[in-house]
Scaffold this active site. Structure first.
Site, PDB file in Angstrom:
ATOM      1  N   SER A 265       0.813  -1.213   0.000  1.00  0.00           N
ATOM      2  CA  SER A 265       0.000   0.000   0.000  1.00  0.00           C
ATOM      3  C   SER A 265       0.851   1.270   0.000  1.00  0.00           C
ATOM      4  O   SER A 265       1.533   1.563  -0.975  1.00  0.00           O
ATOM      5  CB  SER A 265      -0.957  -0.047   1.199  1.00  0.00           C
ATOM      6  N   ASP A 276      10.341   5.112 -10.090  1.00  0.00           N
ATOM      7  CA  ASP A 276       9.970   5.722 -11.374  1.00  0.00           C
ATOM      8  C   ASP A 276      10.777   6.986 -11.670  1.00  0.00           C
ATOM      9  O   ASP A 276      11.060   7.286 -12.831  1.00  0.00           O
ATOM     10  CB  ASP A 276       8.480   6.049 -11.392  1.00  0.00           C
ATOM     11  N   LYS A 290      -0.664  -4.261  -3.215  1.00  0.00           N
ATOM     12  CA  LYS A 290      -1.964  -3.693  -2.800  1.00  0.00           C
ATOM     13  C   LYS A 290      -2.067  -2.264  -3.333  1.00  0.00           C
ATOM     14  O   LYS A 290      -1.452  -1.351  -2.795  1.00  0.00           O
ATOM     15  CB  LYS A 290      -2.127  -3.684  -1.288  1.00  0.00           C
TER      16      LYS A 290
END
Length: 503
Positions: A265, A276, A290
């Site tokens: 999460s 990224d 999740k």
């Protein structure tokens, strides 16, 4: 009954009436609905939509707020007893003298025989300033020990520990995301003088996540201003994008994030954003996967509903959520089945390929070390306990001899002899080759549990980190993380025409 059946659909009401009137035994209607019908309906939707009864909802809010009122220790069931696992250093229980391994026999005048650990924990909680008397049995002490403890506000720290692993290399361990997380991380970075560090290891292994706004705040501390951190959208919720508002404020320390398959999460949001944007390297094992957003709604009678309303996406557009459409809840939560082939391939800021659709895959995969058969035998026999969950039988026995323990403590040949005697006395079979092969591990476990009991959970955890292969790989990868970040900044600057400031 607390359930207003008249408001339910007629077919459900009829079934409930038939059950109430005809079932072989009396029916607890609240339990049937709160623990059966409603959770059953939500399980048909996805693995994370959830209903909370009044007690569960109160605990959820406790976790989110980052504090509660009580004595400040973790307790757990062991052999039909409630045992102290770890008093928080500085909390009332620790200051009063309670230690890992103490068996709680009475709370005030109430015996704990027959009580669940949850019931004992509830007895220990109470308003700030009130007094509770805790009676325990302790190895090496023939009579029960009685501690009078004054309850206080107990912070649920999300930063478990922050210290210098070695000169120039900082380490922060984050165990959750609650309302105090961003402040705790900021304090930890300040404590470590992060702007002067040669590298930072940010350990989020086992971190199940928590509040979205805190994940965004943590991401903001490491990324450049205006960089995208995460986005989410769903059927009834328009896309929302979260950016770094303040940015890293010049803290460009090389960064490695440690994760494992219990990292989920909010942990995946931060890890995905760092990966990224090539801000640092991700090391360890693929995360849980999740990426469903739950909106928590308070309901009547102090209950609550966490309903999935959207999905999270990393800055490159990767879906964090693992597919759950064709597997059971058990397979989803415990077997962690992931697609054999990535469902998505995206690019980082510098053009590296990253995959989506099944959690965050590390840049450098380092499996957690597995126990061998003899080490498993020692855990099953309660000779040792898993990391950070208290002290096992041998350590309780050794501390019961009341040794003098200092920070210079090491396990010598005499203590290893005592260890062998303990195994024989408790019918734990061993061979000398097994002892020899596992000697370093055994000594480290003894030292970790002794330090945990004598000096607190953090000092015990430091002992484990000394030989942690994932941590060692993280440290070794810091120069690579620095080069990655510098290269990404150069590429982005060339792409945008912006001036480059070297970290």
């Amino acid at each position: 009954t607390g359930v207003q059946t008249c408001a339910l659909p007629i077919y459900f009401t009829r079934v409930l009436d038939v059950v109430q009137n005809n079932y072989a035994e009396p029916v607890d209607v609240d339990k049937a609905v709160y623990q059966g019908a409603i959770p059953g309906m939500l399980r048909m939707l996805d693995p994370h939509s959830n209903f909370f009864d009044a007690k569960q909802f109160a605990l959820l809010r406790e976790d989110q707020r980052g504090k509660y009122y009580g004595v400040g220790m973790v307790v757990a069931p062991r052999e039909n007893h409630t045992v102290v696992m770890a008093p928080y250093v500085g909390a009332p229980a620790y200051n009063a003298g309670l230690r890992p391994g103490d068996v709680i026999t009475r709370v005030d005048e109430k015996a704990t025989d027959g009580l669940s650990t949850t019931e004992v924990a509830d007895l220990l909680k109470g308003p700030k300033g009130t007094v509770v008397k805790i009676t325990v049995s302790r190895e090496g002490y023939p009579e029960p020990l009685v501690f009078t403890v004054t309850r206080d506000e107990i912070p649920r720290h999300s930063v478990d520990i922050a210290f210098m692993l070695k000169p120039g290399i900082g380490y922060i361990r984050l165990s959750g995301f609650n309302e105090t997380t961003d402040r705790e991380i900021a304090d930890a970075l300040k404590q470590l003088n992060a702007s002067q560090l040669d590298g930072l290891v940010f350990d989020m292994r086992g971190n199940p996540g928590g509040l979205l706004n805190e994940a965004v705040a943590v991401g903001d501390m490491f990324l450049d201003k205006n960089q995208l951190i995460v986005s989410h959208h769903g059927r009834t919720s328009p896309e929302r994008r979260y950016y770094a508002v303040r940015g890293n404020q010049g803290v460009t320390v090389p960064l490695v994030i440690l994760v494992n398959n219990n990292s989920a999460s909010a942990t995946e949001i931060v890890s995905g954003a760092v990966q990224d944007h090539d801000r640092g390297l991700i090391v360890g094992e693929t995360t849980f996967g999740k990426g469903l957003v739950q909106t928590v709604t308070p309901l009547s009678e102090n209950t609550g509903l966490a309903l999935t309303t959207a999905r999270y996406y990393t800055p490159s557009g990767r879906l964090i959520q693992r597919d759950y459409s064709k597997i059971s809840l058990y397979e989803y939560h415990y077997e962690r089945k992931v697609p054999e082939h990535p469902t998505e391939i995206k690019l980082t800021d510098s053009g590296r390929q990253v995959t989506g659709g099944g959690g965050i895959t590390p840049d450098i995969v380092v499996p957690a070390p597995k126990l061998d058969k003899f080490e498993e035998t020692l855990f099953r026999a309660d000779v040792f306990f898993p990391a950070e969950t208290g002290v096992g039988g041998f350590t309780r026995y050794y501390l019961g001899t009341k040794p003098t323990v200092t920070k210079d403590f090491e396990v010598d040949d005499q203590l290893m002899h005592t260890f062998r005697e303990y195994l024989s006395k408790h019918n734990v079979h061993y061979t000398e080759p097994e002892i020899a092969e596992n000697q370093d591990w055994i000594k480290r476990k003894i030292k970790q549990e002794v330090f945990m009991s004598a000096f607190g959970q953090q000092e015990g955890f430091k002992v484990l980190l000394e030989a942690d292969p994932q941590v060692q790989k993280a440290v070794d990868s810091l120069p690579q993380a620095r080069a990655l970040y510098q290269n990404a900044r150069k590429i982005v600057a060339q792409r945008t025409g912006a001036p480059l400031e070297q970290p």
